[in-house]
Design a protein around this motif. Structure first.
Motif, short mmCIF file in Angstrom:
data_model
loop_
_atom_site.label_atom_id
_atom_site.label_comp_id
_atom_site.label_asym_id
_atom_site.label_seq_id
_atom_site.Cartn_x
_atom_site.Cartn_y
_atom_site.Cartn_z
N ARG A 52 0.82 -1.20 0.00
CA ARG A 52 0.00 0.00 0.00
C ARG A 52 0.86 1.26 0.00
NH1 ARG A 52 -3.22 2.49 4.81
NH2 ARG A 52 -4.65 3.90 3.76
N ARG A 53 1.96 1.26 0.75
CA ARG A 53 2.81 2.44 0.85
C ARG A 53 3.62 2.67 -0.42
NH1 ARG A 53 3.48 4.53 6.01
NH2 ARG A 53 2.43 3.37 7.65
N ARG A 54 3.94 1.59 -1.12
CA ARG A 54 4.80 1.71 -2.31
C ARG A 54 4.03 1.89 -3.61
NH1 ARG A 54 7.65 -2.51 0.54
NH2 ARG A 54 6.60 -4.09 -0.75
N ALA A 55 2.75 1.54 -3.59
CA ALA A 55 1.96 1.58 -4.82
C ALA A 55 1.74 3.02 -5.30
CB ALA A 55 0.62 0.89 -4.61
N ARG A 56 1.82 3.21 -6.58
CA ARG A 56 1.56 4.52 -7.18
C ARG A 56 0.06 4.60 -7.51
NH1 ARG A 56 5.05 8.10 -9.29
NH2 ARG A 56 6.73 6.52 -9.28
N PRO A 57 -0.66 5.56 -6.92
CA PRO A 57 -2.11 5.63 -7.14
C PRO A 57 -2.43 5.99 -8.58
CG PRO A 57 -1.35 7.59 -6.01
CD PRO A 57 -0.17 6.64 -6.06
N PRO A 58 -3.61 5.64 -9.03
CA PRO A 58 -4.00 5.98 -10.41
C PRO A 58 -4.13 7.49 -10.59
CG PRO A 58 -5.87 5.11 -9.18
CD PRO A 58 -4.66 4.89 -8.32
N VAL A 59 -3.81 7.95 -11.78
CA VAL A 59 -3.97 9.37 -12.12
C VAL A 59 -5.40 9.56 -12.61
CG1 VAL A 59 -3.21 11.25 -13.61
CG2 VAL A 59 -1.54 9.61 -12.70
N LEU A 60 -6.11 10.46 -11.96
CA LEU A 60 -7.51 10.67 -12.36
C LEU A 60 -7.91 12.12 -12.11
CD1 LEU A 60 -8.86 10.64 -9.28
CD2 LEU A 60 -8.72 8.19 -9.62
N PRO A 61 -8.93 12.59 -12.79
CA PRO A 61 -9.34 13.99 -12.63
C PRO A 61 -10.05 14.23 -11.31
CG PRO A 61 -10.82 12.85 -14.14
CD PRO A 61 -9.70 11.90 -13.84
N LEU A 62 -9.83 15.37 -10.71
CA LEU A 62 -10.51 15.73 -9.47
C LEU A 62 -12.02 15.76 -9.68
CD1 LEU A 62 -10.22 16.73 -6.51
CD2 LEU A 62 -10.14 19.06 -7.43
N ALA A 63 -12.45 16.06 -10.89
CA ALA A 63 -13.88 16.15 -11.19
C ALA A 63 -14.61 14.84 -10.98
CB ALA A 63 -14.08 16.62 -12.64
N LEU A 64 -13.87 13.72 -10.85
CA LEU A 64 -14.53 12.45 -10.57
C LEU A 64 -15.31 12.48 -9.26
CD1 LEU A 64 -12.21 9.46 -11.58
CD2 LEU A 64 -14.51 10.01 -12.42
N LEU A 65 -14.91 13.37 -8.34
CA LEU A 65 -15.64 13.48 -7.08
C LEU A 65 -17.04 14.03 -7.29
CD1 LEU A 65 -12.78 14.86 -4.81
CD2 LEU A 65 -13.97 12.68 -4.51
N ASP A 66 -17.28 14.69 -8.42
CA ASP A 66 -18.62 15.19 -8.73
C ASP A 66 -19.39 14.23 -9.64
OD1 ASP A 66 -18.68 17.59 -7.29
OD2 ASP A 66 -17.54 18.66 -8.84
N HIS A 67 -18.78 13.10 -9.99
CA HIS A 67 -19.47 12.13 -10.84
C HIS A 67 -20.62 11.49 -10.05
CE1 HIS A 67 -20.14 8.52 -13.29
NE2 HIS A 67 -19.55 9.19 -14.26
N PRO A 68 -21.75 11.20 -10.71
CA PRO A 68 -22.89 10.59 -10.01
C PRO A 68 -22.55 9.27 -9.32
CG PRO A 68 -23.57 11.42 -12.16
CD PRO A 68 -22.08 11.54 -12.11
N ASP A 69 -21.55 8.55 -9.81
CA ASP A 69 -21.19 7.25 -9.22
C ASP A 69 -20.15 7.36 -8.11
OD1 ASP A 69 -22.89 6.06 -11.01
OD2 ASP A 69 -21.31 5.52 -12.45
#
Length: 306
Positions: A52-69
Motif C-alpha cells: 500500500r505504501r509503495r503503490a503509485r495511485p491511479p492518475v484521475l481527474p478531481l472532477a470524478l468526485l462530482d461524478h454521479p457514481d
C-alpha cells in the motif's frame, strides 16, 4: 493572480497538504490515506499491506468526485477497506477524506461531497442505543459542554505524542496556540481556563496567583513562551478574547477594557479546535488535550509514590 484549480486529484491532494501546516512525516500519512480513495474513485481495489505504501495511485481527474457514481464507489471502498482494517483506522481515513473534500469545495474546485454519509463499522466499546456519532457518557449537545463526542476518540482518549506534535507544529493563531498549550500543560478544566483574566497570571511563576477557595493553575514552557505575546498591552480583562467587539449588554467582567472584545466562549473554543482537527483529518475534542496531561500527571505521581 487567481490560483487555477487543479485538474488532477493527486495535485489537489498536494495543494491541500501544503496548506495544512503539517510536518512532512504527518503529510506522508495523510497522503497515503487520500491515495487510498483515489483507487476507489478509479473503481479499483486499493493495495493492502506493505504494497500500500509503495503503490503509485491511479492518475484521475478531481472532477470524478462530482461524478454521479462517486459516492457509490466510495461506499464500496469502505466495505472493502473495512474487511482488512480496524474501524478506528478506517474512521481516521474517512475523516481525512472529508477534511480534504471540504477544503476543495471551499475553493470551488468541486461542487459535491461524495463522502457525506460514509461510516465505518461499529467501533469497539460502542453500545446499542447510543446516539449516532456519540459514545455513552458523551456530553448532551444542548448542555453547554462540548457538543457530543465523536465516535473514534472516546471523548477522553488522550492525544498521542505524535498527534500532539502534529497539532502544535501546524500554523494557528496565537490565541488558539496559547489556549491549547495551556489546556495540555495544566490539565485544568476548560471552563476554568476560559474564565481566567490577565491580572490573575503570575508569569514568572508559571501559575495563577493564589485565590482563596480556588485551585491554582500551573503551566509549562510552551505556555510560558506564548502568554506574554498574547497579553501584550493588556493589564486586565479576559485572557482569551473573541475576534469581534462585545455585544451591547455584555457584562463588564466578560469585556476587555482595552479592546472592547468579549471573553471567548466554550462553544467557540470547541468550534475552533474542531476546525483545526478536521483540517488535520481528525475528530479530536478539547478534552483530549486535558486527558493527556492528567494521565501523565497520574503516572508521575504513581512513580514517585512507588
Amino acid at each position: 493572480m487567481t490560483e487555477l484549480p487543479p485538474v488532477e486529484y493527486g495535485l489537489a491532494v498536494e495543494r491541500y497538504l501544503a496548506a495544512s501546516g503539517l510536518a512532512e512525516g504527518s503529510r506522508r500519512i495523510y497522503r497515503i490515506a487520500l491515495d487510498t480513495w483515489a483507487w476507489a474513485l478509479a473503481d479499483r481495489p486499493a493495495p493492502t499491506g506493505p504494497e500500500r505504501r509503495r503503490a503509485r495511485p491511479p492518475v484521475l481527474p478531481l472532477a470524478l468526485l462530482d461524478h454521479p457514481d462517486a459516492a457509490a464507489r466510495l461506499r464500496t471502498a469502505v466495505a472493502r477497506r473495512g474487511a482488512d482494517t480496524d474501524p478506528r483506522t478506517l474512521s481516521r481515513e474517512l475523516s481525512t477524506l472529508r477534511a480534504a473534500v471540504a477544503w476543495w469545495r471551499g475553493r470551488g474546485w468541486i461542487d459535491g461531497d461524495p463522502s457525506a454519509g460514509l461510516r465505518p463499522g461499529p467501533l469497539p466499546g460502542t453500545l446499542r442505543g447510543a446516539l449516532p456519532g456519540t459514545l455513552p457518557g458523551a456530553a448532551d449537545p444542548g448542555s453547554g459542554d462540548a457538543a457530543g463526542v465523536a465516535v473514534g476518540d472516546a471523548g477522553s482518549t488522550p492525544l498521542t505524542p505524535e498527534q500532539l506534535r502534529t497539532l502544535f507544529a501546524g500554523r494557528a493563531p496565537l490565541r488558539e496556540q496559547t489556549l491549547w498549550q495551556l489546556l495540555h500543560e495544566s490539565g485544568a478544566g476548560i471552563e476554568a481556563v476560559l474564565a481566567l483574566d490577565t491580572d490573575q497570571l503570575d508569569l514568572p511563576g508559571r501559575r495563577t496567583h493564589p485565590r482563596p477557595g480556588r485551585a491554582g493553575i500551573h503551566w509549562g514552557a510552551g505556555t510560558a513562551r506564548l502568554l506574554p505575546l498574547l497579553i501584550a498591552g493588556r493589564s486586565g480583562g479576559p485572557l482569551f478574547l473573541t475576534d469581534r467587539r462585545a455585544r451591547a449588554g455584555t457584562p463588564a467582567a466578560d469585556r476587555c477594557p482595552h479592546t472592547g472584545r468579549a471573553r471567548l466562549s466554550y462553544r467557540r473554543a470547541a468550534e475552533l479546535f474542531g476546525a483545526r482537527a478536521r483540517l488535520l483529518g481528525e475528530e479530536w475534542t478539547l478534552r483530549q488535550l486535558r486527558a493527556g496531561r492528567r494521565a501523565g500527571s497520574t503516572a508521575r505521581r504513581g512513580q514517585v509514590s512507588g
